[in-house]
Write an enzyme that holds these catalytic residues in place. Structure first.
Site, PDB file in Angstrom:
ATOM      1  N   ARG A   5       0.856  -1.178   0.000  1.00 19.86           N
ATOM      2  CA  ARG A   5       0.000   0.000   0.000  1.00 19.86           C
ATOM      3  C   ARG A   5       0.898   1.236   0.000  1.00 19.86           C
ATOM      4  O   ARG A   5       2.048   1.171   0.469  1.00 19.86           O
ATOM      5  CB  ARG A   5      -0.905   0.020   1.224  1.00 19.86           C
ATOM      6  CG  ARG A   5      -1.823  -1.192   1.352  1.00 19.86           C
ATOM      7  CD  ARG A   5      -2.592  -1.139   2.659  1.00 19.86           C
ATOM      8  NE  ARG A   5      -3.545  -2.246   2.794  1.00 19.86           N
ATOM      9  CZ  ARG A   5      -3.262  -3.421   3.362  1.00 19.86           C
ATOM     10  NH1 ARG A   5      -2.041  -3.640   3.863  1.00 19.86           N
ATOM     11  NH2 ARG A   5      -4.180  -4.366   3.444  1.00 19.86           N
ATOM     12  N   LYS A  36      -1.731  -2.433   7.718  1.00 16.95           N
ATOM     13  CA  LYS A  36      -3.146  -2.302   8.020  1.00 16.95           C
ATOM     14  C   LYS A  36      -3.549  -3.343   9.056  1.00 16.95           C
ATOM     15  O   LYS A  36      -3.185  -4.509   8.959  1.00 16.95           O
ATOM     16  CB  LYS A  36      -3.968  -2.488   6.738  1.00 16.95           C
ATOM     17  CG  LYS A  36      -5.430  -2.124   6.888  1.00 16.95           C
ATOM     18  CD  LYS A  36      -6.127  -2.172   5.543  1.00 16.95           C
ATOM     19  CE  LYS A  36      -7.579  -1.749   5.665  1.00 16.95           C
ATOM     20  NZ  LYS A  36      -8.281  -1.784   4.345  1.00 16.95           N
ATOM     21  N   HIS A  44      -3.238   2.941  -5.303  1.00 18.69           N
ATOM     22  CA  HIS A  44      -3.662   1.610  -4.861  1.00 18.69           C
ATOM     23  C   HIS A  44      -3.849   0.659  -6.042  1.00 18.69           C
ATOM     24  O   HIS A  44      -3.857  -0.566  -5.854  1.00 18.69           O
ATOM     25  CB  HIS A  44      -4.960   1.716  -4.065  1.00 18.69           C
ATOM     26  CG  HIS A  44      -5.107   0.660  -3.016  1.00 18.69           C
ATOM     27  ND1 HIS A  44      -4.284   0.574  -1.910  1.00 18.69           N
ATOM     28  CD2 HIS A  44      -5.966  -0.391  -2.909  1.00 18.69           C
ATOM     29  CE1 HIS A  44      -4.644  -0.461  -1.167  1.00 18.69           C
ATOM     30  NE2 HIS A  44      -5.664  -1.061  -1.755  1.00 18.69           N
ATOM     31  N   ARG A  87      -1.146  -1.983  -6.398  1.00 23.45           N
ATOM     32  CA  ARG A  87      -1.323  -3.141  -5.516  1.00 23.45           C
ATOM     33  C   ARG A  87      -2.342  -4.113  -6.141  1.00 23.45           C
ATOM     34  O   ARG A  87      -2.125  -5.329  -6.148  1.00 23.45           O
ATOM     35  CB  ARG A  87      -1.797  -2.665  -4.143  1.00 23.45           C
ATOM     36  CG  ARG A  87      -2.159  -3.763  -3.149  1.00 23.45           C
ATOM     37  CD  ARG A  87      -2.506  -3.113  -1.807  1.00 23.45           C
ATOM     38  NE  ARG A  87      -3.211  -3.997  -0.885  1.00 23.45           N
ATOM     39  CZ  ARG A  87      -2.615  -4.834  -0.037  1.00 23.45           C
ATOM     40  NH1 ARG A  87      -1.295  -4.912  -0.013  1.00 23.45           N
ATOM     41  NH2 ARG A  87      -3.320  -5.569   0.788  1.00 23.45           N
ATOM     42  N   HIS A  93      -3.851  -9.871   3.701  1.00 27.30           N
ATOM     43  CA  HIS A  93      -5.293  -9.951   3.947  1.00 27.30           C
ATOM     44  C   HIS A  93      -5.573 -10.941   5.062  1.00 27.30           C
ATOM     45  O   HIS A  93      -5.047 -12.052   5.068  1.00 27.30           O
ATOM     46  CB  HIS A  93      -6.033 -10.413   2.682  1.00 27.30           C
ATOM     47  CG  HIS A  93      -6.108  -9.371   1.618  1.00 27.30           C
ATOM     48  ND1 HIS A  93      -6.378  -9.658   0.289  1.00 27.30           N
ATOM     49  CD2 HIS A  93      -5.951  -8.014   1.676  1.00 27.30           C
ATOM     50  CE1 HIS A  93      -6.383  -8.543  -0.403  1.00 27.30           C
ATOM     51  NE2 HIS A  93      -6.120  -7.535   0.404  1.00 27.30           N
ATOM     52  N   TYR A 137     -10.002 -10.497  -6.767  1.00 28.01           N
ATOM     53  CA  TYR A 137      -9.150 -10.451  -7.959  1.00 28.01           C
ATOM     54  C   TYR A 137      -9.505 -11.539  -8.967  1.00 28.01           C
ATOM     55  O   TYR A 137      -9.137 -11.431 -10.144  1.00 28.01           O
ATOM     56  CB  TYR A 137      -7.675 -10.534  -7.559  1.00 28.01           C
ATOM     57  CG  TYR A 137      -7.272  -9.377  -6.683  1.00 28.01           C
ATOM     58  CD1 TYR A 137      -7.208  -8.089  -7.194  1.00 28.01           C
ATOM     59  CD2 TYR A 137      -7.002  -9.563  -5.328  1.00 28.01           C
ATOM     60  CE1 TYR A 137      -6.874  -7.007  -6.397  1.00 28.01           C
ATOM     61  CE2 TYR A 137      -6.673  -8.488  -4.512  1.00 28.01           C
ATOM     62  CZ  TYR A 137      -6.613  -7.217  -5.047  1.00 28.01           C
ATOM     63  OH  TYR A 137      -6.304  -6.152  -4.254  1.00 28.01           O
TER      64      TYR A 137
END
Length: 339
Positions: free
Chosen positions: A145, A170, A276, A279, A302, A311
């Site tokens: 990110r 994150k 972003h 990414r 994640h 995706y």
């Protein structure tokens, strides 16, 4: 938001917000998190007609979160950020259990991510040079990110293990991602530039970088070491809003955004210009290359593989490789295909 000081007795209101701010700092949370939490606490207070948080409880929290999700049409992420701020306020600061909150969640919008094709990535990179090209190559080559990229320290680049360490990403989680071999020479040059800049700062009586409070107390000399310096430092020094110390922070996110927008526009690409998107492109192109979702999930950091599954909806667009009936018809009528 300054009305809080006028409607609630100033000493009480100012003292409360200041104590909350200090509590957040002592907890070792980032300055960005501090700003965000204070912002949402103030909005919460305003929503309830400037009542003091100590006089409110679960019912008021639930009413506010429901308001965000229904009347304000806030996104899921925005509502979740507000929730985190209020849970911190009541559970960690005031020591009151929030329990299982009952509020109407915001509607989750399922939008496909912006993904650049390999040709578009090449075109964008062709419009960039120097540190900005390196930053975009790193985001595309590692899945970082933009905030994670700009928060990298020199020590986070591990040439020995070919890893890049992402600290407090994150969700305040650490992870590693691969170190692109093609970028090693330029990364070494970037570290050398940081070293020279840091040496100059030391000569001028500066050179002390920001460290989370716990680390600053445990390793007081670390803030002046090269390894802790930001990999992408700001061109100028500034006053740390927490300590009042003059320091060199990392490059501001807006600077990177400005160069990315200019590059995307100059490359003639009509898709939105977003940092972003690199990414998203990283994940999509790995999936197209045959890498499994679990591997990509780990690289992206994640928590849930369901997040990574988005995706699969942008791989091999047009039905994921399924031949369109229009294409089959065209092939049949021109004699170039078979049924």
């Amino acid at each position: 938001m300054d009305d809080i000081r006028h409607r609630i007795p100033q000493a009480k209101a100012g003292g409360f917000i200041q104590r909350l701010r200090l509590h957040i700092r002592e907890a070792g949370l980032s300055y960005r998190t501090e700003q965000t939490y204070i912002h949402w606490v103030k909005r919460f207070i305003h929503f309830h007609n400037l009542r003091h948080p100590e006089e409110m409880g679960l019912a008021e929290i639930e009413a506010y979160l429901t308001h965000l999700g229904t009347e304000r049409d806030c996104s899921v992420n925005t509502q979740r950020i507000a929730l985190n701020a209020l849970v911190y306020l009541y559970k960690r600061f005031l020591g009151r259990d929030t329990g299982a909150l009952d509020f109407k969640p915001a509607q989750r919008a399922r939008r496909l991510p912006v993904v650049y094709s390999p040709a578009e990535i090449t075109a964008i990179l062709g419009q960039l040079e120097g540190v900005y090209r390196l930053q975009v190559e790193l985001m595309y080559g590692t899945g970082l990110r933009s905030a994670e990229l700009l928060s990298l320290r020199v020590k986070d680049i591990d040439f020995g293990s070919n890893n890049i360490y992402v600290r407090a990403g994150k969700g305040n989680k650490d992870r590693t991602t691969m170190l692109p071999q093609a970028l090693i020479p330029e990364l070494r040059r970037q570290i050398r530039r940081v070293e020279l800049l840091h040496a100059q700062d030391l000569v001028e009586g500066l050179g002390e970088v920001y460290l989370p409070d716990a680390l600053a107390r445990k390793y007081p000399a670390a803030a002046r070491e090269l390894g802790w310096q930001y990999l992408f430092p700001s061109a100028v020094t500034g006053i740390d809003p927490r300590s009042g110390t003059e320091r060199r922070h990392h490059m501001h996110a807006s600077t990177l955004v400005k160069h990315v927008r200019r590059a995307v526009r100059s490359a003639g690409i009509r898709k939105p210009a977003r940092t972003h998107a690199f990414r998203h492109s990283f994940a999509t192109h790995l999936l197209e290359s045959g890498y499994d979702l679990r591997t990509i999930q780990e690289l992206l950091g994640h928590a849930d593989v369901g997040t990574t599954e988005i995706y699969t909806h942008v791989v091999n667009r047009g039905g994921k490789g399924v031949l369109s009936p229009a294409d089959r018809l065209r092939a049949t009528t021109t004699g170039t295909g078979s049924c």
